[in-house]
Design a protein around this motif. Structure first.
Motif, PDB file in Angstrom:
ATOM      1  N   HIS A 248       0.680  -1.345  -0.039  1.00  0.00           N
ATOM      2  CA  HIS A 248       0.041   0.034   0.024  1.00  0.00           C
ATOM      3  C   HIS A 248       0.945   1.335  -0.123  1.00  0.00           C
ATOM      4  O   HIS A 248       0.265   2.308  -0.610  1.00  0.00           O
ATOM      5  CB  HIS A 248      -0.801   0.086   1.030  1.00  0.00           C
ATOM      6  CG  HIS A 248      -0.414   0.182   2.419  1.00  0.00           C
ATOM      7  ND1 HIS A 248       0.335  -0.605   3.205  1.00  0.00           N
ATOM      8  CD2 HIS A 248      -0.214   1.472   3.520  1.00  0.00           C
ATOM      9  CE1 HIS A 248       0.857  -0.199   4.394  1.00  0.00           C
ATOM     10  NE2 HIS A 248       0.524   1.063   4.401  1.00  0.00           N
ATOM     11  N   ALA A 249       2.004   1.179   0.643  1.00  0.00           N
ATOM     12  CA  ALA A 249       2.785   2.479   0.712  1.00  0.00           C
ATOM     13  C   ALA A 249       3.120   2.662  -0.739  1.00  0.00           C
ATOM     14  O   ALA A 249       3.224   3.978  -1.064  1.00  0.00           O
ATOM     15  CB  ALA A 249       4.202   2.007   1.579  1.00  0.00           C
ATOM     16  N   GLU A 250       3.627   1.827  -1.494  1.00  0.00           N
ATOM     17  CA  GLU A 250       4.140   2.005  -2.908  1.00  0.00           C
ATOM     18  C   GLU A 250       3.051   2.312  -3.859  1.00  0.00           C
ATOM     19  O   GLU A 250       3.193   3.470  -4.517  1.00  0.00           O
ATOM     20  CB  GLU A 250       5.043   0.894  -3.543  1.00  0.00           C
ATOM     21  CG  GLU A 250       5.325   1.111  -4.937  1.00  0.00           C
ATOM     22  CD  GLU A 250       6.519   2.195  -4.803  1.00  0.00           C
ATOM     23  OE1 GLU A 250       6.470   3.030  -6.163  1.00  0.00           O
ATOM     24  OE2 GLU A 250       7.247   2.641  -3.802  1.00  0.00           O
ATOM     25  N   MET A 251       1.947   1.712  -3.503  1.00  0.00           N
ATOM     26  CA  MET A 251       0.830   2.308  -4.370  1.00  0.00           C
ATOM     27  C   MET A 251       0.321   3.765  -3.991  1.00  0.00           C
ATOM     28  O   MET A 251      -0.120   4.346  -5.069  1.00  0.00           O
ATOM     29  CB  MET A 251      -0.562   1.359  -4.101  1.00  0.00           C
ATOM     30  CG  MET A 251      -0.015  -0.087  -4.697  1.00  0.00           C
ATOM     31  SD  MET A 251      -1.743  -1.115  -4.302  1.00  0.00           S
ATOM     32  CE  MET A 251      -1.273  -2.688  -4.343  1.00  0.00           C
ATOM     33  N   GLY A 252       0.326   3.916  -3.042  1.00  0.00           N
ATOM     34  CA  GLY A 252      -0.118   5.450  -2.691  1.00  0.00           C
ATOM     35  C   GLY A 252       1.071   6.331  -3.042  1.00  0.00           C
ATOM     36  O   GLY A 252       0.551   7.695  -3.528  1.00  0.00           O
ATOM     37  N   ALA A 253       2.165   6.017  -3.136  1.00  0.00           N
ATOM     38  CA  ALA A 253       3.226   7.037  -3.512  1.00  0.00           C
ATOM     39  C   ALA A 253       3.167   6.987  -5.172  1.00  0.00           C
ATOM     40  O   ALA A 253       3.324   8.268  -5.664  1.00  0.00           O
ATOM     41  CB  ALA A 253       4.755   6.273  -3.292  1.00  0.00           C
ATOM     42  N   GLN A 254       2.938   6.077  -5.733  1.00  0.00           N
ATOM     43  CA  GLN A 254       2.716   5.942  -7.342  1.00  0.00           C
ATOM     44  C   GLN A 254       1.516   6.989  -7.694  1.00  0.00           C
ATOM     45  O   GLN A 254       1.712   7.889  -8.655  1.00  0.00           O
ATOM     46  CB  GLN A 254       2.232   4.593  -8.089  1.00  0.00           C
ATOM     47  CG  GLN A 254       3.475   3.720  -7.653  1.00  0.00           C
ATOM     48  CD  GLN A 254       4.433   3.928  -8.810  1.00  0.00           C
ATOM     49  OE1 GLN A 254       4.253   4.794  -9.768  1.00  0.00           O
ATOM     50  NE2 GLN A 254       5.533   3.174  -8.805  1.00  0.00           N
ATOM     51  N   LEU A 255       0.344   6.934  -7.043  1.00  0.00           N
ATOM     52  CA  LEU A 255      -0.736   7.856  -7.057  1.00  0.00           C
ATOM     53  C   LEU A 255      -0.256   9.315  -6.837  1.00  0.00           C
ATOM     54  O   LEU A 255      -0.738  10.191  -7.550  1.00  0.00           O
ATOM     55  CB  LEU A 255      -1.987   7.713  -6.185  1.00  0.00           C
ATOM     56  CG  LEU A 255      -3.129   8.223  -6.506  1.00  0.00           C
ATOM     57  CD1 LEU A 255      -3.713   8.322  -7.728  1.00  0.00           C
ATOM     58  CD2 LEU A 255      -4.185   8.071  -5.449  1.00  0.00           C
ATOM     59  N   ALA A 256       0.284   9.575  -5.836  1.00  0.00           N
ATOM     60  CA  ALA A 256       0.781  10.815  -5.360  1.00  0.00           C
ATOM     61  C   ALA A 256       1.907  11.617  -6.545  1.00  0.00           C
ATOM     62  O   ALA A 256       1.650  12.664  -6.819  1.00  0.00           O
ATOM     63  CB  ALA A 256       1.509  10.832  -4.069  1.00  0.00           C
ATOM     64  N   THR A 257       2.492  10.449  -7.054  1.00  0.00           N
ATOM     65  CA  THR A 257       3.576  10.972  -8.014  1.00  0.00           C
ATOM     66  C   THR A 257       2.678  11.234  -9.533  1.00  0.00           C
ATOM     67  O   THR A 257       3.069  12.306 -10.128  1.00  0.00           O
ATOM     68  CB  THR A 257       4.565   9.929  -8.410  1.00  0.00           C
ATOM     69  OG1 THR A 257       5.202   9.537  -7.173  1.00  0.00           O
ATOM     70  CG2 THR A 257       5.305  10.318  -9.549  1.00  0.00           C
ATOM     71  N   HIS A 258       1.719  10.384  -9.787  1.00  0.00           N
ATOM     72  CA  HIS A 258       0.795  10.598 -10.643  1.00  0.00           C
ATOM     73  C   HIS A 258      -0.064  12.010 -10.691  1.00  0.00           C
ATOM     74  O   HIS A 258      -0.094  12.770 -11.559  1.00  0.00           O
ATOM     75  CB  HIS A 258      -0.139   9.366 -10.816  1.00  0.00           C
ATOM     76  CG  HIS A 258      -1.285   9.477 -11.893  1.00  0.00           C
ATOM     77  ND1 HIS A 258      -1.018  10.130 -13.137  1.00  0.00           N
ATOM     78  CD2 HIS A 258      -2.470   9.611 -11.926  1.00  0.00           C
ATOM     79  CE1 HIS A 258      -2.104  10.170 -13.947  1.00  0.00           C
ATOM     80  NE2 HIS A 258      -3.200   9.581 -13.032  1.00  0.00           N
ATOM     81  N   TRP A 259      -0.330  12.503  -9.429  1.00  0.00           N
ATOM     82  CA  TRP A 259      -0.864  13.858  -9.213  1.00  0.00           C
ATOM     83  C   TRP A 259       0.061  14.804  -8.643  1.00  0.00           C
ATOM     84  O   TRP A 259      -0.553  16.071  -8.789  1.00  0.00           O
ATOM     85  CB  TRP A 259      -1.928  13.653  -7.931  1.00  0.00           C
ATOM     86  CG  TRP A 259      -3.175  12.651  -8.200  1.00  0.00           C
ATOM     87  CD1 TRP A 259      -3.560  12.153  -9.612  1.00  0.00           C
ATOM     88  CD2 TRP A 259      -4.312  12.095  -7.152  1.00  0.00           C
ATOM     89  NE1 TRP A 259      -4.653  11.509  -9.342  1.00  0.00           N
ATOM     90  CE2 TRP A 259      -5.177  11.568  -7.905  1.00  0.00           C
ATOM     91  CE3 TRP A 259      -4.405  12.478  -5.948  1.00  0.00           C
ATOM     92  CZ2 TRP A 259      -6.370  11.243  -7.286  1.00  0.00           C
ATOM     93  CZ3 TRP A 259      -5.413  12.081  -5.182  1.00  0.00           C
ATOM     94  CH2 TRP A 259      -6.119  11.313  -6.030  1.00  0.00           C
ATOM     95  N   ASP A 260       1.329  14.487  -9.176  1.00  0.00           N
ATOM     96  CA  ASP A 260       2.265  15.605  -8.946  1.00  0.00           C
ATOM     97  C   ASP A 260       1.909  16.589  -7.579  1.00  0.00           C
ATOM     98  O   ASP A 260       2.284  17.568  -7.565  1.00  0.00           O
ATOM     99  CB  ASP A 260       2.022  16.636 -10.093  1.00  0.00           C
ATOM    100  CG  ASP A 260       3.245  17.546 -10.125  1.00  0.00           C
ATOM    101  OD1 ASP A 260       4.458  16.869  -9.906  1.00  0.00           O
ATOM    102  OD2 ASP A 260       3.123  18.538 -10.761  1.00  0.00           O
ATOM    103  N   LEU A 261       1.937  15.587  -6.827  1.00  0.00           N
ATOM    104  CA  LEU A 261       1.768  15.955  -5.204  1.00  0.00           C
ATOM    105  C   LEU A 261       3.188  16.290  -4.692  1.00  0.00           C
ATOM    106  O   LEU A 261       4.150  15.842  -5.332  1.00  0.00           O
ATOM    107  CB  LEU A 261       1.179  14.900  -4.321  1.00  0.00           C
ATOM    108  CG  LEU A 261      -0.433  14.707  -4.293  1.00  0.00           C
ATOM    109  CD1 LEU A 261      -0.795  13.938  -3.350  1.00  0.00           C
ATOM    110  CD2 LEU A 261      -1.084  16.326  -4.246  1.00  0.00           C
ATOM    111  N   PRO A 262       3.538  17.088  -3.723  1.00  0.00           N
ATOM    112  CA  PRO A 262       4.923  17.561  -3.185  1.00  0.00           C
ATOM    113  C   PRO A 262       5.725  16.412  -2.947  1.00  0.00           C
ATOM    114  O   PRO A 262       5.185  15.347  -2.582  1.00  0.00           O
ATOM    115  CB  PRO A 262       4.679  18.527  -2.079  1.00  0.00           C
ATOM    116  CG  PRO A 262       3.202  19.139  -2.273  1.00  0.00           C
ATOM    117  CD  PRO A 262       2.269  17.934  -2.914  1.00  0.00           C
TER     118      PRO A 262
END
Length: 290
Positions: free
Chosen positions: A191-205
């Motif tokens: 879940h940690a990597e999945m969340g990070a992938q989404l956050a990267t996709h959304w260009d979060l900080p």
């Protein structure tokens, strides 16, 4: 789970084909400058156009945790009580969770996930206030990190509800096993990597991406960009094992861990007690976020 299913899950996330677009309301909220009166007004106006976000922020304001002396009935009053930066973070958290929520949700309960996330955010705030002033992270960073850190669970449920159900069934069956161990036996990506992938996709900080990716691995050198938030979140989860959702983490905290944040280890018991008090209050307000 078959190797093909695991590979397909990884490919889907890597190619971003299964991930939703960032909600437009989140894009607009994150783009607003809160260091001007105009930016603050625009934020409150924007939140006011979303009935779900408005209702939940007002509901949060009316809980005993924030000490309202009278009933809060407007977003502007909620902002005066909670603070504009906290309102911004909570609004983002609500919008993100709503975007990733499917009905029916299966074994992953959004209300429990919200309770866990809010509990962690509140615990991080208590810990940060015990740190030396010069090293404390900003309040809005604390709440945003705490509220979003486990969105990977929602990503998995969004992409593959059956696999999500299997994961949460296994977590419930193995309450003393660290979440990473349970995930390793089932998923190619946790879940940690999945969340990070989404956050990267959304260009979060970058620091938010780092929190999502490394909150169970704070010693990893890759976590540097997210410190001290990564370490604070890891410490908060140790103080709240399996709170809200079945996500066991090893609860042992060493003196060196306290000292690394500039916190006197002799204060550990008092800090832990205060966190428990706040999370008990969080349970009472969880119904506002079901």
């Amino acid at each position: 789970m078959s190797e093909n299913t695991s590979a397909n899950l990884k490919v889907s996330i890597k190619n971003l084909e299964a991930l939703p677009a960032m909600p437009s309301v989140v894009q607009r909220i994150l783009s607003l400058p809160l260091d001007t009166e105009e930016g603050e007004r625009d934020l409150l106006k924007l939140i006011g156009t979303d009935p779900q976000i408005s209702a939940r922020i007002i509901g949060l304001s009316n809980t005993p945790m924030f000490g309202a002396s009278k009933k809060v009935s407007s977003v502007s009053d909620a902002a005066m009580l909670l603070g504009i930066t906290r309102v911004k973070s909570v609004a983002v958290g609500i919008a993100v969770m709503s975007t990733l929520t499917r009905h029916p949700m299966g074994k992953l309960k959004v209300q429990d996930l919200w309770l866990h996330s809010m509990g962690v955010a509140l615990a991080m705030r208590v810990l940060a206030r015990a740190m030396p002033l010069r090293t404390r992270p900003l309040e809005d960073e604390i709440f945003l990190a705490g509220l979003l850190h486990d969105i990977g669970f929602l990503v998995l449920n969004y992409i593959d509800p059956k696999l999500s159900d299997e994961l949460h069934a296994r977590l419930a069956e193995n309450p003393e096993s660290p979440v990473q161990e349970v995930e390793a036996g089932l998923l190619e990506l946790g879940h940690a990597e999945m969340g990070a992938q989404l956050a990267t996709h959304w260009d979060l900080p970058e620091n938010v991406v780092s929190v999502l990716r490394y909150h169970h691995l704070p010693a990893d050198e890759g976590s540097d960009v997210g410190q001290p938030l990564v370490g604070l979140l890891n410490l908060a989860e140790k103080l709240l094992p399996a709170f809200g959702i079945a996500e066991f983490v090893t609860p042992e905290i060493t003196e060196d861990e306290w000292l690394s944040f500039g916190i006197d280890p002799s204060r550990a018991e008092d800090i832990a007690s205060l966190i428990q008090e706040q999370t008990e209050q969080a349970k009472k307000m969880a119904s506002n976020f079901g």
